[in-house]
Write an enzyme that holds these catalytic residues in place. Sequence first.
Site, PDB file in Angstrom:
ATOM      1  N   ALA A   1       0.778  -1.242   0.128  1.00 20.10           N
ATOM      2  CA  ALA A   1       0.105   0.091  -0.146  1.00 20.10           C
ATOM      3  C   ALA A   1       1.008   1.225   0.063  1.00 20.10           C
ATOM      4  O   ALA A   1       1.879   1.345   0.644  1.00 20.10           O
ATOM      5  CB  ALA A   1      -0.956  -0.081   1.264  1.00 20.10           C
TER       6      ALA A   1
ATOM      7  N   GLU B   1       4.165  10.550 -29.898  1.00 18.57           N
ATOM      8  CA  GLU B   1       5.205   9.440 -29.918  1.00 18.57           C
ATOM      9  C   GLU B   1       4.320   8.164 -30.346  1.00 18.57           C
ATOM     10  O   GLU B   1       4.781   7.315 -29.974  1.00 18.57           O
ATOM     11  CB  GLU B   1       6.271   9.364 -28.907  1.00 18.57           C
TER      12      GLU B   1
ATOM     13  N   CYS C   1       8.823  12.322 -25.428  1.00 20.22           N
ATOM     14  CA  CYS C   1       7.663  13.228 -24.762  1.00 20.22           C
ATOM     15  C   CYS C   1       7.936  14.712 -24.874  1.00 20.22           C
ATOM     16  O   CYS C   1       7.359  15.688 -24.459  1.00 20.22           O
ATOM     17  CB  CYS C   1       7.602  13.159 -23.374  1.00 20.22           C
TER      18      CYS C   1
ATOM     19  N   THR D   1       2.325   4.115 -14.195  1.00 19.65           N
ATOM     20  CA  THR D   1       2.916   5.357 -14.530  1.00 19.65           C
ATOM     21  C   THR D   1       2.336   5.736 -16.038  1.00 19.65           C
ATOM     22  O   THR D   1       2.974   6.685 -16.841  1.00 19.65           O
ATOM     23  CB  THR D   1       4.606   5.593 -14.919  1.00 19.65           C
TER      24      THR D   1
ATOM     25  N   HIS E   1       7.879  18.505 -16.969  1.00 15.77           N
ATOM     26  CA  HIS E   1       7.133  17.279 -17.547  1.00 15.77           C
ATOM     27  C   HIS E   1       7.199  16.292 -16.651  1.00 15.77           C
ATOM     28  O   HIS E   1       7.932  16.128 -15.680  1.00 15.77           O
ATOM     29  CB  HIS E   1       8.322  16.660 -18.860  1.00 15.77           C
TER      30      HIS E   1
ATOM     31  N   LYS F   1      11.052  16.279  -6.605  1.00 10.04           N
ATOM     32  CA  LYS F   1      12.278  15.969  -6.427  1.00 10.04           C
ATOM     33  C   LYS F   1      12.930  17.172  -7.525  1.00 10.04           C
ATOM     34  O   LYS F   1      14.273  17.421  -7.355  1.00 10.04           O
ATOM     35  CB  LYS F   1      12.707  14.615  -6.895  1.00 10.04           C
TER      36      LYS F   1
ATOM     37  N   ASN G   1       0.723  10.210 -16.752  1.00 14.69           N
ATOM     38  CA  ASN G   1       1.667  10.530 -17.803  1.00 14.69           C
ATOM     39  C   ASN G   1       0.997  10.736 -19.073  1.00 14.69           C
ATOM     40  O   ASN G   1       0.620   9.550 -19.539  1.00 14.69           O
ATOM     41  CB  ASN G   1       2.807   9.862 -17.546  1.00 14.69           C
TER      42      ASN G   1
ATOM     43  N   SER H   1      12.632  11.313 -23.690  1.00 13.05           N
ATOM     44  CA  SER H   1      13.795  10.361 -23.560  1.00 13.05           C
ATOM     45  C   SER H   1      14.442  10.261 -24.723  1.00 13.05           C
ATOM     46  O   SER H   1      14.041  10.445 -25.993  1.00 13.05           O
ATOM     47  CB  SER H   1      13.069   8.877 -23.207  1.00 13.05           C
TER      48      SER H   1
END
Length: 510
Positions: free
Chosen positions: A35, A86, A120, A162, A255, A264, A335, A369
């Site tokens: 969890a 993409e 992206c 994701t 992004h 972060k 995303n 990427s």
Amino acid sequence: MAAWPKDVGIMAVEVYVPSQYVEQAELEEFDGVGAGKYTVGLGQARMGFCSDREDISSLCLTVVQRLMERSGLSYQSVGRLEVGTETIIDKSKSTKTVLMQLFEESGNTDVEGVDTTNACYGGTAALFNAVNWVESSSWDGRYALVVAGDIAVYATGGARPTGGAGAVAMLVGPNAPLAFERGLRGTHMQHAYDFYKPDMVSEYPVVDGKLSIQCYLSALDRCYSVYRNKIHAQRQREGLDKRCSLEDFGFMVFHSPYCKLVQKSLARLMLNDFLCHPSPDTESGPFSGLEAFRDVKIEDTYFDRDVEKAFMKASSEAFENKTKASLLISNQNGNMYTPSVYGCLASVLAQHTPQQLAGQRIGVFSYGSGFAATLYSIKVTQDATPGSSLDKLVSSLCDLQARLDSRKKVSPDVFAQNMKLREETHHLANYIPQGSVEELFPGTWYLTRVDEKHRRQYARRSVSDDRPLEAGLLTSSNAAEHIPSPLKKMPRIPSATAGPEGLVISNGDH
């Protein structure tokens, strides 16, 4: 035309997200992981997804027609249309050419641009091309339209949560409420296999998760450094010697592969500010207590937990004020790949008043990427008066939360079945999709069939539905155009009434 177009930038924004989502907390239980792994570790709450009824062309058809209808624009007023994506369903034919069917009734075929692809980053490349076109000798006085759209799906496993899907359309022209700051772009491009799609018959990527994070953070460092050097040089030419830092940005959007990485990343910018400051105050202020990190090397800190924890704490107030609001769509939908950073921009606009936004600098970090990245800035107009271009832009996005809330929640099992169906039917010929049309939002374009030659046909679900999502569309067809043509040169007509359900278009015969 002799004068340089002033304040070229974003005039209008439209966002489309799929009508169905899965709860990440339920997905944790379904996947048998601890969890909080997706909800806390990744910072994700919900993930939108598409059935086999939607593909990249249908997403882009939907978001473009919505923008045109809600803005009250004529298709004749668009001179450039470029798609960043993409999600490739044809190795030759561009998604842009499919969108040209929306222009047929207007008779406008003089529309430059095709598709742009690099993970992206494609949407940002398309946006830069649009801005450059308006600022160039090629500009004919009409608008540019930029579409970023993708369907982000992963094989079963740790990367699947994701995912996401959606599209963002942006109208570009002069005298914009969101103006690009000329000369202030920091770009970094480098070769790496952090995320790529070598299997031409699968939607799924090959991902090196750790390398991808390192590439993202290193690109952020490099882009921020180049940007700061450029704005510092610009200021020196103006007689100022003020260094650039996070304090120069009212908002900072990134992004967003997942929300935790964005948090972060803001901390990463503060780390850069700290290490570049000639004499930081470690006794008080945001750098308080950080003296132990004064001599760290930036390239050694990508996975340093002590540095990460200290600077996330130090930047917590900046995150709350500058970035947290940008994560609405990312947190609730996942995303979207190319539209991700522009969904973050739309989230900021949707949750602030014109008065709160007026005069602010918005920093934008775009990453794709492989890899390609740019950090650039947008300056918001000072004019926040009722009826101003900024007021209209903000008003057009004020229902964003309501749109997200109007989606239908499905179980992880139904989500998994949809992913399996997409996997098994991807690129099939002579195929009729099985997904429910009734589950789609009103006004959504969808795939009706793929014939034996892989030619795709689409229809649009009727907009005559009482769901709140399309309130803007239901009234827009009779509204006068509220965004004037850049040079007042093009023929102007109100937008046509939305087509009836069952109107069919295809992706062409070639």
